[in-house]
Design a protein around this motif. Sequence first.
Motif, PDB file in Angstrom:
ATOM      1  N   ILE A  14       0.716  -1.194   0.204  1.00  0.00           N
ATOM      2  CA  ILE A  14       0.079  -0.144   0.010  1.00  0.00           C
ATOM      3  C   ILE A  14       0.891   1.199  -0.143  1.00  0.00           C
ATOM      4  N   SER A  15       0.606   2.208  -0.623  1.00  0.00           N
ATOM      5  CA  SER A  15       1.341   3.679  -0.833  1.00  0.00           C
ATOM      6  C   SER A  15       0.270   4.595  -0.820  1.00  0.00           C
ATOM      7  N   ASP A  16       0.258   5.398   0.042  1.00  0.00           N
ATOM      8  CA  ASP A  16      -0.549   6.790   0.039  1.00  0.00           C
ATOM      9  C   ASP A  16      -0.037   8.019   0.482  1.00  0.00           C
ATOM     10  N   ARG A  17      -0.048   8.945  -0.214  1.00  0.00           N
ATOM     11  CA  ARG A  17       0.744  10.507   0.164  1.00  0.00           C
ATOM     12  C   ARG A  17       1.897  10.189   0.784  1.00  0.00           C
ATOM     13  N   GLY A  18       2.937   9.328   0.084  1.00  0.00           N
ATOM     14  CA  GLY A  18       4.170   9.065   0.700  1.00  0.00           C
ATOM     15  C   GLY A  18       4.469   8.104   1.812  1.00  0.00           C
ATOM     16  N   SER A  19       3.327   7.830   2.219  1.00  0.00           N
ATOM     17  CA  SER A  19       3.222   6.497   3.310  1.00  0.00           C
ATOM     18  C   SER A  19       3.539   5.393   2.716  1.00  0.00           C
ATOM     19  N   ARG A  20       4.222   4.281   3.123  1.00  0.00           N
ATOM     20  CA  ARG A  20       4.211   3.128   2.422  1.00  0.00           C
ATOM     21  C   ARG A  20       4.058   1.957   3.478  1.00  0.00           C
ATOM     22  N   TYR A  21       3.126   0.835   3.256  1.00  0.00           N
ATOM     23  CA  TYR A  21       2.972  -0.160   3.975  1.00  0.00           C
ATOM     24  C   TYR A  21       3.575  -1.338   3.691  1.00  0.00           C
ATOM     25  N   ALA A  22       3.820  -2.529   4.572  1.00  0.00           N
ATOM     26  CA  ALA A  22       3.948  -3.786   4.380  1.00  0.00           C
ATOM     27  C   ALA A  22       3.413  -4.599   5.395  1.00  0.00           C
ATOM     28  N   VAL A  23       3.054  -5.909   5.404  1.00  0.00           N
ATOM     29  CA  VAL A  23       2.492  -6.932   6.386  1.00  0.00           C
ATOM     30  C   VAL A  23       3.386  -8.068   6.368  1.00  0.00           C
ATOM     31  N   HIS A 101      -0.190  13.581   6.946  1.00  0.00           N
ATOM     32  CA  HIS A 101      -0.985  12.689   7.928  1.00  0.00           C
ATOM     33  C   HIS A 101      -2.167  12.261   7.038  1.00  0.00           C
ATOM     34  N   LEU A 102      -2.680  10.832   7.409  1.00  0.00           N
ATOM     35  CA  LEU A 102      -3.546  10.189   6.759  1.00  0.00           C
ATOM     36  C   LEU A 102      -4.925  10.247   7.220  1.00  0.00           C
ATOM     37  N   GLY A 103      -4.945  10.859   8.699  1.00  0.00           N
ATOM     38  CA  GLY A 103      -6.265  10.832   9.085  1.00  0.00           C
ATOM     39  C   GLY A 103      -6.763   9.324   9.491  1.00  0.00           C
ATOM     40  N   GLY A 104      -8.031   9.273   9.075  1.00  0.00           N
ATOM     41  CA  GLY A 104      -8.671   7.952   9.359  1.00  0.00           C
ATOM     42  C   GLY A 104      -8.162   7.062   8.137  1.00  0.00           C
ATOM     43  N   ASP A 105      -7.603   7.344   7.081  1.00  0.00           N
ATOM     44  CA  ASP A 105      -7.252   6.432   6.158  1.00  0.00           C
ATOM     45  C   ASP A 105      -6.312   5.627   6.566  1.00  0.00           C
ATOM     46  N   ARG A 106      -5.524   6.057   7.573  1.00  0.00           N
ATOM     47  CA  ARG A 106      -4.544   4.939   8.124  1.00  0.00           C
ATOM     48  C   ARG A 106      -5.096   3.635   8.586  1.00  0.00           C
ATOM     49  N   PHE A 107      -6.270   3.872   9.025  1.00  0.00           N
ATOM     50  CA  PHE A 107      -7.034   2.643   9.723  1.00  0.00           C
ATOM     51  C   PHE A 107      -7.311   1.626   8.652  1.00  0.00           C
ATOM     52  N   ARG A 108      -7.742   2.445   7.615  1.00  0.00           N
ATOM     53  CA  ARG A 108      -8.205   1.530   6.294  1.00  0.00           C
ATOM     54  C   ARG A 108      -7.047   0.917   5.790  1.00  0.00           C
TER      55      ARG A 108
END
Length: 124
Positions: A14-23, A101-108
């Motif tokens: 996942i990538s959103d506004r510069g933040s990237r995610y892994a699991v 900051h991603l706000g509530g999107d970070r929980f999604r």
Amino acid sequence: MSQHPDLKVFDKIISDRGSRYAVSGGPVRDATEVAALLTELRRSKRFAKATHHSWAAVMGGDPVKDDDGESGAGALILQMLERAGLQDHVVIVTRWYGGKHLGGDRFRHVADAVRHYLRETGLG
């Protein structure tokens, strides 16, 4: 990346506004095994530089979680693991903060990362 045979890693999901995610995740019986998997994950230079490693597990019927600075993320991961009936397994959601900051999107994104892990490992 991993030397630990039980650690499964799904990077750059996942990538959103510069933040990237892994699991990531794997089977665990106790807090020592959770710590060992987190240590293994951080051995990778890329994962060592991550902002957050939020995780949760249900071990021996006991729920455990750690937000690692990502407020509420551990509770969300734990809720999803309990709903999936996943026992003696840790799921770690890693985030590299991108400056916005991603706000509530970070929980999604955390929920999507856990769903990705459960689907890809066949545990969901």
